[in-house]
Design a protein around this motif. Structure first.
Motif, PDB file in Angstrom:
ATOM      1  N   THR A  51      38.710 -30.072 -76.596  1.00 30.93           N
ATOM      2  CA  THR A  51      38.926 -30.497 -75.207  1.00 30.93           C
ATOM      3  C   THR A  51      38.201 -31.805 -74.907  1.00 30.93           C
ATOM      4  OG1 THR A  51      39.185 -28.187 -74.497  1.00 30.93           O
ATOM      5  CG2 THR A  51      38.672 -29.812 -72.804  1.00 30.93           C
ATOM      6  N   VAL A  52      36.941 -31.905 -75.331  1.00 29.65           N
ATOM      7  CA  VAL A  52      36.150 -33.107 -75.049  1.00 29.65           C
ATOM      8  C   VAL A  52      36.689 -34.313 -75.809  1.00 29.65           C
ATOM      9  CG1 VAL A  52      33.871 -34.167 -75.315  1.00 29.65           C
ATOM     10  CG2 VAL A  52      34.067 -31.815 -74.495  1.00 29.65           C
ATOM     11  N   ILE A  53      36.945 -34.146 -77.104  1.00 32.59           N
ATOM     12  CA  ILE A  53      37.370 -35.280 -77.927  1.00 32.59           C
ATOM     13  C   ILE A  53      38.790 -35.712 -77.572  1.00 32.59           C
ATOM     14  CG2 ILE A  53      37.815 -36.045 -80.295  1.00 32.59           C
ATOM     15  CD1 ILE A  53      35.570 -34.174 -81.181  1.00 32.59           C
ATOM     16  N   ARG A  54      39.671 -34.753 -77.338  1.00 35.97           N
ATOM     17  CA  ARG A  54      41.050 -35.099 -77.004  1.00 35.97           C
ATOM     18  C   ARG A  54      41.115 -35.869 -75.682  1.00 35.97           C
ATOM     19  NH1 ARG A  54      45.561 -33.695 -74.327  1.00 35.97           N
ATOM     20  NH2 ARG A  54      47.538 -33.829 -75.461  1.00 35.97           N
ATOM     21  N   ALA A  55      40.280 -35.476 -74.720  1.00 32.78           N
ATOM     22  CA  ALA A  55      40.264 -36.183 -73.437  1.00 32.78           C
ATOM     23  C   ALA A  55      39.881 -37.650 -73.631  1.00 32.78           C
ATOM     24  CB  ALA A  55      39.290 -35.500 -72.487  1.00 32.78           C
ATOM     25  N   ARG A  56      38.972 -37.905 -74.553  1.00 30.17           N
ATOM     26  CA  ARG A  56      38.588 -39.293 -74.809  1.00 30.17           C
ATOM     27  C   ARG A  56      39.697 -40.048 -75.533  1.00 30.17           C
ATOM     28  NH1 ARG A  56      37.265 -43.834 -73.178  1.00 30.17           N
ATOM     29  NH2 ARG A  56      36.236 -45.207 -74.686  1.00 30.17           N
ATOM     30  N   VAL A  66      25.590 -36.552 -70.545  1.00 29.25           N
ATOM     31  CA  VAL A  66      25.348 -37.999 -70.544  1.00 29.25           C
ATOM     32  C   VAL A  66      26.259 -38.691 -71.552  1.00 29.25           C
ATOM     33  CG1 VAL A  66      23.648 -39.778 -71.128  1.00 29.25           C
ATOM     34  CG2 VAL A  66      22.966 -37.815 -69.736  1.00 29.25           C
ATOM     35  N   LEU A  67      26.388 -38.109 -72.740  1.00 23.85           N
ATOM     36  CA  LEU A  67      27.259 -38.696 -73.760  1.00 23.85           C
ATOM     37  C   LEU A  67      28.720 -38.658 -73.321  1.00 23.85           C
ATOM     38  CD1 LEU A  67      25.594 -37.192 -76.963  1.00 23.85           C
ATOM     39  CD2 LEU A  67      25.557 -39.582 -76.224  1.00 23.85           C
ATOM     40  N   ARG A  68      29.105 -37.562 -72.659  1.00 24.80           N
ATOM     41  CA  ARG A  68      30.485 -37.467 -72.188  1.00 24.80           C
ATOM     42  C   ARG A  68      30.782 -38.530 -71.138  1.00 24.80           C
ATOM     43  NH1 ARG A  68      33.608 -35.598 -68.242  1.00 24.80           N
ATOM     44  NH2 ARG A  68      31.787 -35.116 -66.953  1.00 24.80           N
ATOM     45  N   ARG A  69      29.836 -38.758 -70.235  1.00 24.14           N
ATOM     46  CA  ARG A  69      30.033 -39.780 -69.214  1.00 24.14           C
ATOM     47  C   ARG A  69      30.055 -41.175 -69.812  1.00 24.14           C
ATOM     48  NH1 ARG A  69      29.381 -38.254 -63.862  1.00 24.14           N
ATOM     49  NH2 ARG A  69      28.817 -36.070 -63.563  1.00 24.14           N
ATOM     50  N   ARG A  70      29.263 -41.395 -70.838  1.00 23.35           N
ATOM     51  CA  ARG A  70      29.262 -42.693 -71.503  1.00 23.35           C
ATOM     52  C   ARG A  70      30.585 -42.966 -72.183  1.00 23.35           C
ATOM     53  NH1 ARG A  70      24.479 -44.021 -75.412  1.00 23.35           N
ATOM     54  NH2 ARG A  70      25.867 -45.813 -75.639  1.00 23.35           N
ATOM     55  N   SER A  71      31.228 -41.891 -72.673  1.00 24.65           N
ATOM     56  CA  SER A  71      32.509 -42.069 -73.359  1.00 24.65           C
ATOM     57  C   SER A  71      33.620 -42.488 -72.403  1.00 24.65           C
ATOM     58  CB  SER A  71      32.909 -40.770 -74.065  1.00 24.65           C
ATOM     59  OG  SER A  71      33.258 -39.752 -73.141  1.00 24.65           O
ATOM     60  N   ARG A  72      33.397 -42.321 -71.096  1.00 19.33           N
ATOM     61  CA  ARG A  72      34.415 -42.687 -70.103  1.00 19.33           C
ATOM     62  C   ARG A  72      34.290 -44.135 -69.669  1.00 19.33           C
ATOM     63  NH1 ARG A  72      33.608 -38.229 -65.554  1.00 19.33           N
ATOM     64  NH2 ARG A  72      35.159 -39.547 -64.539  1.00 19.33           N
ATOM     65  N   ILE A  73      33.187 -44.793 -70.059  1.00 17.82           N
ATOM     66  CA  ILE A  73      32.980 -46.174 -69.651  1.00 17.82           C
ATOM     67  C   ILE A  73      33.893 -47.119 -70.448  1.00 17.82           C
ATOM     68  CG2 ILE A  73      31.311 -48.046 -69.503  1.00 17.82           C
ATOM     69  CD1 ILE A  73      29.139 -45.951 -69.152  1.00 17.82           C
ATOM     70  N   ALA A 129      35.355 -43.711 -79.469  1.00 21.91           N
ATOM     71  CA  ALA A 129      35.231 -42.266 -79.213  1.00 21.91           C
ATOM     72  C   ALA A 129      33.914 -41.700 -79.715  1.00 21.91           C
ATOM     73  CB  ALA A 129      36.396 -41.523 -79.870  1.00 21.91           C
ATOM     74  N   GLY A 130      33.009 -42.557 -80.159  1.00 22.41           N
ATOM     75  CA  GLY A 130      31.757 -42.072 -80.744  1.00 22.41           C
ATOM     76  C   GLY A 130      30.934 -41.217 -79.794  1.00 22.41           C
ATOM     77  N   SER A 131      30.814 -41.638 -78.530  1.00 20.75           N
ATOM     78  CA  SER A 131      30.018 -40.873 -77.564  1.00 20.75           C
ATOM     79  C   SER A 131      30.632 -39.509 -77.292  1.00 20.75           C
ATOM     80  CB  SER A 131      29.889 -41.655 -76.254  1.00 20.75           C
ATOM     81  OG  SER A 131      29.191 -42.862 -76.458  1.00 20.75           O
ATOM     82  N   ALA A 132      31.969 -39.453 -77.208  1.00 18.40           N
ATOM     83  CA  ALA A 132      32.642 -38.171 -76.972  1.00 18.40           C
ATOM     84  C   ALA A 132      32.467 -37.236 -78.167  1.00 18.40           C
ATOM     85  CB  ALA A 132      34.125 -38.406 -76.707  1.00 18.40           C
TER      86      ALA A 132
END
Length: 258
Positions: A146-151, A251-258, A182-185
């Motif tokens: 779910t997390v990686i696919r969203a990124r 925090v890592l998930r939010r960074r992946s959205r930047i 996608a590294g942060s995600a």
């Protein structure tokens, strides 16, 4: 007007109901008494000292760390592959595989545990550390996918198409164009998978052999009233570590959205 007051009150009651029992664990872990009751008899660190002097706890912690690291690594690798194939090349059956990877979150843990126990017995593995790793990969995979696919979905398709038009192979596109974005995600998914595996109890209960994980050790000690303060001290440390890891994952998930 009334609805604007009811909602904050509801949220406040919900937070108190959810987190007050959790907050009592650290409080009673410093209580100088075996019984978890008010009033507190005093403040002590003896339960934490006992915790450090118990070899069985250290061994259970090592088992949990090994299992959680292995399960998180495998599930993150599988989730990255599944998510990439589902979003970019999209080969035949990729969407079906992605859906199946997320389905275990809908299956009750008891059913998963029984099914995996039957499977490992048929495979000749039996309840063991590798069996728990296999079970935890199944449990951790939905969150990781779910997390990686969203990124991956947030990355423009044109980026991979442009790289392919310039002659890059699928592996080069993934390694040089997609993976850095996608590294942060992926790191967030690994952290969530590690936390899920470390705290998981039901599947480990069915698949554990002679080497229990930390949640199983805690469960075994709840039968002995004298061990309750040490268990609460251990629970406090696990709670602290879980909050830190969950915050890091967010925090890592939010960074992946930047």
């Amino acid at each position: 007007m009334k609805s604007s007051r009811i909602l904050p009150a509801y949220v406040g009651i919900y937070i108190v109901f959810l987190y007050l029992p959790v907050a009592l664990i650290p409080l009673f872990s410093f209580n100088d008494a075996i019984q978890a009751a008010f009033p507190l008899k005093g403040v002590t660190l003896s339960w934490y000292r006992t915790l450090l002097e118990t070899p069985a706890i250290g061994q259970a912690l090592i088992n949990s760390l090994i299992i959680a690291t292995a399960a998180a690594a495998i599930s993150t690798l599988c989730a990255t592959t599944i998510s990439y194939l589902d979003v970019f090349p999209r080969p035949v059956l990729s969407r079906l595989v992605s859906g199946l990877a997320r389905m275990p979150i809908l299956i009750p843990g008891v059913i998963v545990g029984i099914a995996l126990l039957i499977l490992v017995n048929l495979a000749g593995l039996g309840p063991s550390r590798p069996a728990i790793v296999m079970g935890h990969v199944l449990v951790c995979l939905p969150a990781a996918v779910t997390v990686i696919r969203a990124r991956f979905v947030a990355i423009p398709q044109s980026l991979a198409e442009a790289a392919s038009d310039l002659g890059a192979s699928d592996w080069t596109v993934f390694r040089r164009a997609i993976l850095p974005l996608a590294g942060s995600a992926i790191a967030s998914a690994f952290t969530l998978a590690f936390l899920t595996s470390f705290d998981e109890f039901i599947v480990a209960y069915f698949l554990s052999g002679t080497e229990p994980t930390l949640p199983l050790y805690i469960w075994s000690q709840l039968r002995f009233p004298k061990s309750l303060p040490v268990v609460m001290a251990l629970g406090t440390l696990i709670l602290l570590a879980s909050v830190i890891l969950a915050t890091l994952a967010e925090v890592l998930r939010r960074r992946s959205r930047i």
